[in-house]
Design a protein around this motif. Sequence first.
Motif, PDB file in Angstrom:
ATOM      1  N   ALA A  12      40.035  40.239  35.450  1.00  0.00           N
ATOM      2  CA  ALA A  12      40.798  40.034  34.212  1.00  0.00           C
ATOM      3  C   ALA A  12      40.552  38.641  33.656  1.00  0.00           C
ATOM      4  CB  ALA A  12      42.282  40.265  34.470  1.00  0.00           C
ATOM      5  N   TRP A  20      47.007  39.216  26.284  1.00  0.00           N
ATOM      6  CA  TRP A  20      47.761  40.105  27.168  1.00  0.00           C
ATOM      7  C   TRP A  20      49.192  40.258  26.689  1.00  0.00           C
ATOM      8  CZ3 TRP A  20      45.108  42.874  30.588  1.00  0.00           C
ATOM      9  CH2 TRP A  20      43.832  42.429  30.927  1.00  0.00           C
ATOM     10  N   ARG A  45      46.193  44.986  33.570  1.00  0.00           N
ATOM     11  CA  ARG A  45      46.146  44.138  34.762  1.00  0.00           C
ATOM     12  C   ARG A  45      47.542  44.010  35.367  1.00  0.00           C
ATOM     13  NH1 ARG A  45      45.444  37.886  32.551  1.00  0.00           N
ATOM     14  NH2 ARG A  45      47.525  37.732  31.622  1.00  0.00           N
ATOM     15  N   ASN A  46      47.586  43.611  36.609  1.00  0.00           N
ATOM     16  CA  ASN A  46      48.831  43.349  37.318  1.00  0.00           C
ATOM     17  C   ASN A  46      49.237  41.910  37.003  1.00  0.00           C
ATOM     18  OD1 ASN A  46      50.750  42.605  39.286  1.00  0.00           O
ATOM     19  ND2 ASN A  46      49.895  44.037  40.762  1.00  0.00           N
ATOM     20  N   ALA A  54      40.953  44.302  36.482  1.00  0.00           N
ATOM     21  CA  ALA A  54      41.555  45.011  35.349  1.00  0.00           C
ATOM     22  C   ALA A  54      40.968  46.415  35.292  1.00  0.00           C
ATOM     23  CB  ALA A  54      41.267  44.273  34.042  1.00  0.00           C
TER      24      ALA A  54
END
Length: 79
Positions: A12, A20, A45-46, A54
């Motif tokens: 990511a 984001w 993504r986390n 991602a």
Amino acid sequence: MKVVELRNGIGAGTLQDAQWVKARASDGLNECVELAEVGESIAVRNSRDPEGPALIFTRSELAAFVDGASKGEFSAMTV
């Protein structure tokens, strides 16, 4: 903008121009997923690992997921 080959598992952090977005329902402990438009695709993504991998989805794939989530199809997985 640097051209990056999009693929699932891409770092990511390499998506440098990505903006984001985190759900407002996020708990403040960064326990949420974030999404970003990347060209014609959507990256996920986390938020606990913003430099980590991602997943890349088409808009129609993400729309199908959102539709299923809004109908409660995945609710059993959140308990």
